[in-house]
Design an enzyme around this catalytic site. Structure first.
Site, PDB file in Angstrom:
ATOM      1  N   ASP A  14     -11.945  -0.625  27.938  1.00  0.00           N
ATOM      2  CA  ASP A  14     -12.156  -1.970  28.497  1.00  0.00           C
ATOM      3  C   ASP A  14     -10.904  -2.839  28.451  1.00  0.00           C
ATOM      4  OD1 ASP A  14     -14.795  -1.226  28.876  1.00  0.00           O
ATOM      5  OD2 ASP A  14     -15.440  -2.055  26.952  1.00  0.00           O
ATOM      6  N   LYS A  74      -8.281  -1.557  32.839  1.00  0.00           N
ATOM      7  CA  LYS A  74      -7.714  -0.459  33.645  1.00  0.00           C
ATOM      8  C   LYS A  74      -8.088  -0.598  35.120  1.00  0.00           C
ATOM      9  CE  LYS A  74      -9.891   2.462  30.983  1.00  0.00           C
ATOM     10  NZ  LYS A  74     -10.384   1.538  29.936  1.00  0.00           N
ATOM     11  N   GLY A  86     -16.888   1.681  32.726  1.00  0.00           N
ATOM     12  CA  GLY A  86     -17.213   0.562  33.611  1.00  0.00           C
ATOM     13  C   GLY A  86     -15.903  -0.122  33.922  1.00  0.00           C
ATOM     14  N   HIS A  87     -15.389   0.076  35.135  1.00  0.00           N
ATOM     15  CA  HIS A  87     -14.078  -0.451  35.511  1.00  0.00           C
ATOM     16  C   HIS A  87     -14.258  -1.578  36.512  1.00  0.00           C
ATOM     17  CE1 HIS A  87     -12.025   3.606  34.314  1.00  0.00           C
ATOM     18  NE2 HIS A  87     -12.648   3.024  33.322  1.00  0.00           N
ATOM     19  N   GLN A 145     -12.096   5.186  29.347  1.00  0.00           N
ATOM     20  CA  GLN A 145     -12.103   4.941  27.912  1.00  0.00           C
ATOM     21  C   GLN A 145     -10.687   4.550  27.440  1.00  0.00           C
ATOM     22  OE1 GLN A 145     -14.083   8.073  28.929  1.00  0.00           O
ATOM     23  NE2 GLN A 145     -15.456   6.393  29.320  1.00  0.00           N
TER      24      GLN A 145
HETATM   25  P1  GDP Z   1     -11.697  -1.288  32.060  1.00  0.00           P
HETATM   26  O1  GDP Z   1     -12.864  -0.515  31.577  1.00  0.00           O
HETATM   27  O2  GDP Z   1     -10.459  -0.982  31.287  1.00  0.00           O
HETATM   28  O3  GDP Z   1     -11.480  -1.181  33.542  1.00  0.00           O
HETATM   29  O4  GDP Z   1     -12.018  -2.821  31.755  1.00  0.00           O
HETATM   30  P2  GDP Z   1     -13.428  -3.571  32.018  1.00  0.00           P
HETATM   31  O5  GDP Z   1     -13.595  -3.773  33.460  1.00  0.00           O
HETATM   32  O6  GDP Z   1     -14.524  -2.893  31.276  1.00  0.00           O
HETATM   33  O7  GDP Z   1     -13.176  -4.930  31.242  1.00  0.00           O
HETATM   34  C1  GDP Z   1     -12.119  -5.775  31.550  1.00  0.00           C
HETATM   35  C2  GDP Z   1     -12.705  -7.157  31.914  1.00  0.00           C
HETATM   36  O8  GDP Z   1     -11.670  -8.118  31.874  1.00  0.00           O
HETATM   37  C3  GDP Z   1     -13.255  -7.215  33.312  1.00  0.00           C
HETATM   38  O9  GDP Z   1     -14.351  -8.108  33.328  1.00  0.00           O
HETATM   39  C4  GDP Z   1     -12.098  -7.780  34.147  1.00  0.00           C
HETATM   40  O10 GDP Z   1     -12.529  -8.446  35.310  1.00  0.00           O
HETATM   41  C5  GDP Z   1     -11.503  -8.738  33.154  1.00  0.00           C
HETATM   42  N1  GDP Z   1     -10.055  -8.963  33.270  1.00  0.00           N
HETATM   43  C6  GDP Z   1      -9.079  -8.085  33.597  1.00  0.00           C
HETATM   44  N2  GDP Z   1      -7.871  -8.657  33.456  1.00  0.00           N
HETATM   45  C7  GDP Z   1      -8.087  -9.929  33.052  1.00  0.00           C
HETATM   46  C8  GDP Z   1      -7.235 -11.011  32.704  1.00  0.00           C
HETATM   47  O11 GDP Z   1      -6.016 -10.930  32.706  1.00  0.00           O
HETATM   48  N3  GDP Z   1      -7.844 -12.164  32.302  1.00  0.00           N
HETATM   49  C9  GDP Z   1      -9.190 -12.304  32.226  1.00  0.00           C
HETATM   50  N4  GDP Z   1      -9.695 -13.456  31.816  1.00  0.00           N
HETATM   51  N5  GDP Z   1     -10.030 -11.294  32.549  1.00  0.00           N
HETATM   52  C10 GDP Z   1      -9.479 -10.126  32.938  1.00  0.00           C
HETATM   53  P1  IMO Z   2     -14.056   2.243  29.970  1.00  0.00           P
HETATM   54  O1  IMO Z   2     -13.568   3.357  30.844  1.00  0.00           O
HETATM   55  C1  IMO Z   2     -15.411   1.010  26.009  1.00  0.00           C
HETATM   56  C2  IMO Z   2     -17.607   4.003  23.670  1.00  0.00           C
HETATM   57  C3  IMO Z   2     -19.065   3.709  23.387  1.00  0.00           C
HETATM   58  C4  IMO Z   2     -19.201   4.375  22.014  1.00  0.00           C
HETATM   59  C5  IMO Z   2     -18.331   5.627  22.187  1.00  0.00           C
HETATM   60  C6  IMO Z   2     -19.090   6.882  22.551  1.00  0.00           C
HETATM   61  O2  IMO Z   2     -14.863   1.219  30.681  1.00  0.00           O
HETATM   62  O3  IMO Z   2     -12.940   1.665  29.159  1.00  0.00           O
HETATM   63  P2  IMO Z   2     -20.223   7.722  24.813  1.00  0.00           P
HETATM   64  O4  IMO Z   2     -21.326   7.124  25.624  1.00  0.00           O
HETATM   65  O5  IMO Z   2     -18.943   7.896  25.549  1.00  0.00           O
HETATM   66  O6  IMO Z   2     -20.632   8.958  24.092  1.00  0.00           O
HETATM   67  O7  IMO Z   2     -19.951   6.623  23.656  1.00  0.00           O
HETATM   68  O8  IMO Z   2     -17.397   5.327  23.211  1.00  0.00           O
HETATM   69  N1  IMO Z   2     -17.236   3.960  25.097  1.00  0.00           N
HETATM   70  C7  IMO Z   2     -16.539   2.969  25.666  1.00  0.00           C
HETATM   71  N2  IMO Z   2     -16.118   1.790  25.163  1.00  0.00           N
HETATM   72  N3  IMO Z   2     -15.092   1.358  27.271  1.00  0.00           N
HETATM   73  C8  IMO Z   2     -15.495   2.538  27.782  1.00  0.00           C
HETATM   74  O9  IMO Z   2     -15.113   2.980  28.999  1.00  0.00           O
HETATM   75  C9  IMO Z   2     -16.279   3.392  26.988  1.00  0.00           C
HETATM   76  N4  IMO Z   2     -16.850   4.598  27.182  1.00  0.00           N
HETATM   77  C10 IMO Z   2     -17.410   4.945  26.017  1.00  0.00           C
HETATM   78  O10 IMO Z   2     -19.308   2.331  23.309  1.00  0.00           O
HETATM   79  O11 IMO Z   2     -18.624   3.576  21.023  1.00  0.00           O
HETATM   80 MG    MG Z   3     -14.819  -0.824  30.907  1.00  0.00          MG
END
Ligand code: GDP
Ligand code: IMO
Ligand code: MG
Length: 424
Positions: free
Chosen positions: A12, A15, A39-40, A222
């Site tokens: 999270d 990415k 979840g991207h 991840q």
């Molecule tokens: P990922 O799994 O690495 O793709 O990241 P996620 O999408 O799960 O979580 C990142 C969250 O931060 C998302 O809700 C993005 O929209 C948000 N985000 C990304 N870059 C920024 C930033 O620079 N500032 C803020 N406030 N939010 C951001």
């Molecule tokens: P992205 O790609 C954050 C965490 C789960 C748990 C552990 C194992 O959005 O960054 P699983 O269901 O994979 O067996 O869970 O890994 N986890 C993540 N945490 N971002 C993710 O993906 C994750 N995918 C799995 O919360 O701790």
């Molecule tokens: Mg994510």
């Protein structure tokens, strides 16, 4: 140029946003591990898209998006993601390719994942999507791959074999009634028909692309510390989330990789159980969670929050071969009086400057912080790196020195425009 993008923390990091931006220059965007535990998020013109399986470059017209052999695919999720794209006018016509060798998440994987978590003795805090059990079957050589799914005879045989063994376990160990062959067979045969035209040999497709000098962007899911080998085991996911996973999970050889970019949040978050040395006390955690909207993009669970852990991210730089970093969510630290960077840990009177792999050490490790003055609230969002507040620049410069990789991108908001590029 073939680039791998990886998370440097516990996922999270942001990415999805960086993949979306870098996709403009790429021809192919490829997921190589994980599944719909990911979840991207991509934000375009105030609209938020969350991708679980489909690569985050899909919004860019004409780009080929691939799901590699290292990914585990829940076909129901893939179907709904394709539908969701189509409903907002993003057509995939021939540009979503799926590896024949990717493994399929079955209903019994999902239920087993959830039952094991409920049993509670070794709760990991998984996403409950069946990821671990599916990878376990892959390693145990009883998994069902896409190539098996699209061959009715093979699928029938493999499904029957699996159910025979698994239903016994479900009944005896988990007191769960088990699964009926015909319902699963019917549902999954429909998926087979739905996806069969997208299935191909991704390794050969990418080999051709490399020979044609096309640009490939590998989208890690991840993060480094959720990696099955290098993460905080057992509180990890079940795939290779580090850069090496890109080769194993696609069939592209290591010699064809040109660059690895790491994505790091300007602080740290984690979802689920496991050690987290720089975790904030509950009150500050809640403030940051609200400020940064730190809720899981897949499960909606609140993310645990803490200070930037440079010991961890420096380790990620080494493990992945990162030469460039994107530092995300700098805006969330706006207005914080002083910011802290963890530069070492102490445990039983000893100093640890490197990330300890002994889970026991990590569990009780106390962070050693370098404190730096914060920066005020931003009135106008910076549109160029030079406009960033001096203390924010000092923070980034200190991070860069400790981490040993160049910070090339700084993100100050979720949309495409909120991105500052720093030239070399
Ligand atoms: P990922 O799994 O690495 O793709 O990241 P996620 O999408 O799960 O979580 C990142 C969250 O931060 C998302 O809700 C993005 O929209 C948000 N985000 C990304 N870059 C920024 C930033 O620079 N500032 C803020 N406030 N939010 C951001
Ligand atoms: P992205 O790609 C954050 C965490 C789960 C748990 C552990 C194992 O959005 O960054 P699983 O269901 O994979 O067996 O869970 O890994 N986890 C993540 N945490 N971002 C993710 O993906 C994750 N995918 C799995 O919360 O701790
Ligand atoms: Mg994510």
């Amino acid at each position: 140029m073939n680039t791998i993008l990886v998370g440097t923390q516990w996922g999270d990091e942001g990415k999805g946003k960086i993949i979306d931006i870098l996709s403009q220059q790429a021809d192919y965007i490829v997921r190589y591990q994980g599944g719909n535990n990911a979840g991207h998020t991509v934000v375009v013109a105030d609209k938020e898209y969350i991708f679980h399986l489909v690569p985050s470059g899909i919004l860019h017209k004409g780009k080929i998006c691939c799901i590699g052999n290292g990914v585990v695919i829940d076909p129901a999720v893939l179907e709904s993601e394709i539908r969701a794209m189509s409903s907002v006018g993003v057509e995939l016509d021939g540009r979503l390719m799926i590896s024949a060798l990717a493994h399929v998440i079955m209903p019994y994987h999902r239920i087993l994942d959830q039952l094991r978590e409920k049993k509670g003795t070794h709760k990991i805090g998984t996403t409950g999507r069946g990821i671990g059990p599916c990878y376990a079957d892959k390693i145990n050589r009883c998994g069902i791959r896409i190539v098996d799914l699209i061959n009715p005879r093979v699928f029938r045989e493999k499904l029957a074999d699996n159910l025979k063994e698994k239903n016994e376990i479900f009944k005896k160990v988990y007191h769960y009634p088990g699964f009926e062959f015909s319902a699963i067979y019917k549902e999954y045969t429909r998926y087979a028909k739905l996806f069969s035209s997208n299935v191909c040999n991704i390794a050969l497709l990418l080999d051709r692309a490399i020979k044609e000098k096309k640009d490939i962007l590998f989208e890690g899911a991840q993060g480094t510390f959720l990696d099955i080998d290098f993460g905080t085991y057992p509180y990890v996911t079940s795939s290779s989330a580090t850069s090496g996973g890109a080769c194993i999970g696609t069939g592209v050889p290591p010699v064809s990789i040109d660059k690895v970019i790491g994505v790091a949040k300007a602080y740290t978050t984690r979802v689920g159980e496991g050690p987290f040395p720089t975790e904030f006390a509950p009150k500050l955690s809640e403030i940051m969670r609200q400020k940064g909207q730190e809720f899981g993009a897949t499960t909606g669970r609140p993310r645990r929050c803490g200070w930037f852990d440079a010991v961890m991210v420096r380790d990620a730089v080494i493990l992945n071969g990162i030469t460039e970093l994107a530092v995300m969510k700098m805006d969330v630290l706006d207005g914080v009086k002083s910011v802290k960077i963890c530069v070492a840990y102490t445990y039983k009177g000893k100093i640890f400057k490197e990330f300890p792999y002994d889970a026991e050490v990590l569990r009780s490790a106390r962070p050693v912080y370098q404190e730096m003055p914060g920066w005020g609230k931003t009135v106008n969002k910076p549109r160029d790196y030079v406009e960033l507040q001096p203390n924010a620049k000092a923070y980034l410069s200190r991070l860069q020195d400790i981490l040993g990789a160049r910070i090339a991108i700084v993100s100050v908001g979720s949309s495409r425009d909120d991105t500052l590029f720093i030239s070399a």
